[in-house]
Design a protein around this motif. Structure first.
Motif, short mmCIF file in Angstrom:
data_model
loop_
_atom_site.label_atom_id
_atom_site.label_comp_id
_atom_site.label_asym_id
_atom_site.label_seq_id
_atom_site.Cartn_x
_atom_site.Cartn_y
_atom_site.Cartn_z
N LYS A 166 70.17 12.47 8.68
CA LYS A 166 71.62 12.48 8.56
C LYS A 166 72.33 12.53 10.21
O LYS A 166 73.37 13.15 10.21
CB LYS A 166 72.28 13.50 7.90
CG LYS A 166 71.71 13.43 6.31
CD LYS A 166 72.33 12.18 5.73
CE LYS A 166 71.72 11.94 4.25
NZ LYS A 166 72.32 10.65 3.72
N PRO B 128 67.07 3.56 13.20
CA PRO B 128 68.23 4.13 12.66
C PRO B 128 68.11 4.49 10.96
O PRO B 128 68.86 5.22 10.80
CB PRO B 128 69.19 2.91 12.76
CG PRO B 128 68.46 1.61 12.83
CD PRO B 128 67.17 2.23 13.75
N TRP B 129 67.04 3.85 10.59
CA TRP B 129 66.83 3.99 8.83
C TRP B 129 66.30 5.68 9.19
O TRP B 129 66.87 6.57 8.34
CB TRP B 129 65.75 3.21 8.51
CG TRP B 129 65.13 3.71 7.30
CD1 TRP B 129 64.13 4.36 7.06
CD2 TRP B 129 65.44 3.40 5.79
NE1 TRP B 129 63.87 4.72 5.73
CE2 TRP B 129 64.63 4.10 4.83
CE3 TRP B 129 66.46 2.33 5.62
CZ2 TRP B 129 64.66 3.71 3.74
CZ3 TRP B 129 66.40 2.23 3.79
CH2 TRP B 129 65.54 2.87 3.23
N ILE C 104 75.77 2.65 10.40
CA ILE C 104 76.19 3.96 10.86
C ILE C 104 76.12 4.19 12.36
O ILE C 104 76.75 4.82 13.13
CB ILE C 104 75.68 4.85 9.72
CG1 ILE C 104 76.45 4.74 8.50
CG2 ILE C 104 75.78 6.52 10.46
CD1 ILE C 104 75.47 5.62 7.47
N ASN C 105 74.80 3.73 12.60
CA ASN C 105 74.59 3.84 14.22
C ASN C 105 74.43 2.61 14.81
O ASN C 105 73.61 2.34 15.49
CB ASN C 105 73.20 4.82 14.26
CG ASN C 105 73.34 6.16 13.91
OD1 ASN C 105 73.80 7.00 14.69
ND2 ASN C 105 72.51 6.60 13.01
N ALA D 298 72.35 2.13 7.42
CA ALA D 298 71.89 3.07 8.53
C ALA D 298 72.06 2.12 9.80
O ALA D 298 72.64 3.05 10.82
CB ALA D 298 70.37 3.22 8.35
N ARG E 50 74.15 10.80 13.04
CA ARG E 50 74.84 9.63 13.57
C ARG E 50 75.27 10.01 14.81
O ARG E 50 76.01 10.73 15.12
CB ARG E 50 76.34 9.83 12.54
CG ARG E 50 77.07 8.73 12.61
CD ARG E 50 78.17 8.65 11.68
NE ARG E 50 79.07 7.41 11.70
CZ ARG E 50 79.81 7.24 10.60
NH1 ARG E 50 79.93 8.13 9.68
NH2 ARG E 50 80.48 5.98 10.75
N TRP F 139 69.24 8.31 9.90
CA TRP F 139 70.28 8.62 8.93
C TRP F 139 69.60 8.91 7.85
O TRP F 139 70.02 10.04 7.07
CB TRP F 139 71.03 7.18 8.81
CG TRP F 139 72.47 7.48 7.81
CD1 TRP F 139 72.36 7.02 6.51
CD2 TRP F 139 73.23 8.23 7.83
NE1 TRP F 139 73.26 6.96 5.77
CE2 TRP F 139 74.10 8.25 6.62
CE3 TRP F 139 73.76 9.01 8.55
CZ2 TRP F 139 75.23 9.02 6.51
CZ3 TRP F 139 75.05 9.92 8.67
CH2 TRP F 139 75.64 9.63 7.41
N ARG F 140 68.68 8.28 7.11
CA ARG F 140 68.03 8.71 5.88
C ARG F 140 67.35 9.91 5.59
O ARG F 140 67.31 10.57 4.94
CB ARG F 140 67.14 7.62 5.45
CG ARG F 140 67.71 6.07 5.20
CD ARG F 140 68.75 6.19 4.23
NE ARG F 140 68.01 5.95 2.78
CZ ARG F 140 68.60 6.00 1.67
NH1 ARG F 140 69.85 5.82 1.41
NH2 ARG F 140 67.72 5.89 0.41
#
Length: 464
Positions: A459, A451-452, A406-407, A403, A461, A455-456
């Motif tokens: 979703k 960020p967790w 990704i970010n 996560a 980004r 994204w989790r």
């Protein structure tokens, strides 16, 4: 403590000025805790002691040990690193491993489809960076880890270079693909990707000036900051990447690095260190000149990425030399990375032995600094690939690190905003160890949890 805001600002600037750094050996030990953390997480997941998809275990395994090694346990970093590795090895040895064909096939698929060690490498580097940029403002952060004034080595110094190198590694596929596009289209795209980062650079400049935030002018100059360095990389690399049909990224990077060092030896170094700041160029001489060094580091990262994403390493000279052409890809990659890291450490050692007067300088991003950053990152990567090669865990790697990865730029921006907020809210220099530990732990909890959740759960980004 009852002092004026201006006096406190001067005290903060003095706190990060004139640092001389520490030993490379200690820096390696502290950063090795990231490898030990990954060993521990892998062993616990494989033994079904923890779930692969939970946040807090990852926070305790990947963040708190590194935070401790950088602060209150800095004198015992070796004990922390060795302790986690020992626990991991004990769990590995006492766990019954499934060696059926299904697992082997799944692992082979993981190697081809997704390289989870890059998740750990990139996000781990980001976590180290985020911890350091706030912790450095507290007394419990050792001065030997803070950025060196001119010549020397420190953890924050190698962290800056590692951030650039890792960006080059993950960007390699995009730069390889762009060879099929026209130069004009690729250059326009690079300008577009650079624009948001440059906007962040200007935003940081105006905000720090507007709130009278403490600054360390010898780091990048009066107006320059790290966002400008990051922002100017895409267009410059795009222009140089079209020369790859004639020379490799590493050769181009070597030409830039050596040419820049020659210029430093011919008087540029004296100008950077001693010239008065009389115009826009001289006012930002550190940031402008060091850009050549960071450009070289980024391009070495691109070359490393090309090797990592290469479909088959069996035909390379190293694979044939070590007789590993028939081994699986991950083992061949470990040999390649480790071999090149030994070469870079050897070149680095030779340089500082022959030219001690031109020692490592993050301020100028000179040739020995480039050697050091590349050697350090190749070593870290080879260790993480080795751990992954022994792992039976499929997927994209630790979800929290995934996560963050990704970010990545958003996480870095969030950490900078929180760092500024903390510094404007409290007088960090006068916080005791208990207060400092609580604040920095809460800060890292936010930096990794946001960020967790993004994204989790949603979703999301964020692309700059």
């Amino acid at each position: 403590m009852d002092i004026s805001e201006e006096d406190y600002k001067l005290a903060k600037e003095a706190h990060v000025a004139n640092c001389t750094g520490g030993s490379i050996h200690e820096i390696n030990l502290v950063c090795a805790s990231l490898v030990s953390s990954h060993m521990l997480w892998t062993s616990l997941v494989q033994a079904n002691i923890i779930s692969q998809n939970t946040f807090m275990p990852e926070f305790f395994i990947y963040v708190l040990p590194v935070l401790s090694c950088l602060t209150i346990l800095s004198d015992y970093a070796a004990h922390v690193t060795i302790g986690m590795a020992t626990i991991a090895l004990f769990i590995f040895s006492s766990t019954t491993r499934a060696t059926d064909t299904t697992n082997k096939e799944a692992k082979g698929t993981k190697e081809v489809e997704y390289k989870s060690y890059l998740t750990v490498y990139r996000a781990g580097t980001m976590i180290l960076t985020c911890i350091a940029i706030l912790a450095v403002d507290f007394q419990f952060f050792p001065r030997r880890f803070a950025k060196v004034e001119t010549f020397g080595t420190s953890l924050m110094d190698v962290g800056v270079g590692s951030f650039v190198f890792s960006s080059g590694v993950v960007a390699s596929r995009a730069y390889i693909r762009q060879q099929s596009r026209s130069f004009f289209k690729s250059f326009i795209k690079s300008i577009r990707s650079a624009f948001p980062i440059l906007v962040l650079g200007f935003a940081r400049f105006f905000l720090t000036k507007g709130v009278n935030y403490q600054e360390h002018n010898s780091e990048y100059g009066l107006h320059w900051n790290f966002f400008f360095t990051l922002g100017f990389l895409p267009p410059f690399v795009t222009m140089l990447s079209f020369l790859r049909r004639f020379a490799s990224f590493s050769l181009l990077a070597t030409v830039i690095a050596v040419g820049y060092q020659v210029a430093l030896c011919q008087g540029l170094q004296d100008w950077i260190l001693d010239a008065p700041r009389v115009d826009i160029i001289s006012a930002n001489k550190e940031g402008i000149c060091s850009f050549a060094g960071y450009l070289s580091i980024f391009m070495f990262g691109l070359e490393c990425g090309c090797m990592i994403f290469q479909d088959n390493l069996s035909e390379t000279r190293i694979s044939k030399l070590f007789g590993i052409s028939q081994q699986k890809q991950s083992k061949q990659l470990v040999f390649h990375l480790f071999t090149f890291s030994i070469i870079m450490w050897s070149v680095f050692g030779l340089w500082i032995s022959v030219f001690p007067e031109f020692y490592v300088s993050r301020r100028m991003a000179n040739l020995p600094y480039i050697f050091w950053v590349i050697a350090f990152n190749l070593t870290l990567l080879s260790c993480l690939v080795l751990v992954e090669s022994k792992s039976q865990i499929n997927g994209r790697g630790p979800p929290m690190l995934d996560a963050v990865n990704i970010n990545g730029l958003f996480t870095f921006l969030l950490a900078n905003i929180l760092t500024g907020t903390v510094n404007l809210s409290i007088r960090t220099l006068y916080a005791n160890d208990l207060q400092s530990g609580f604040i920095n732990t809460a800060y890292m909890l936010i930096v990794t949890a946001v960020p967790w959740i993004m994204w989790r759960s949603f979703k999301i980004r964020v692309k700059f």
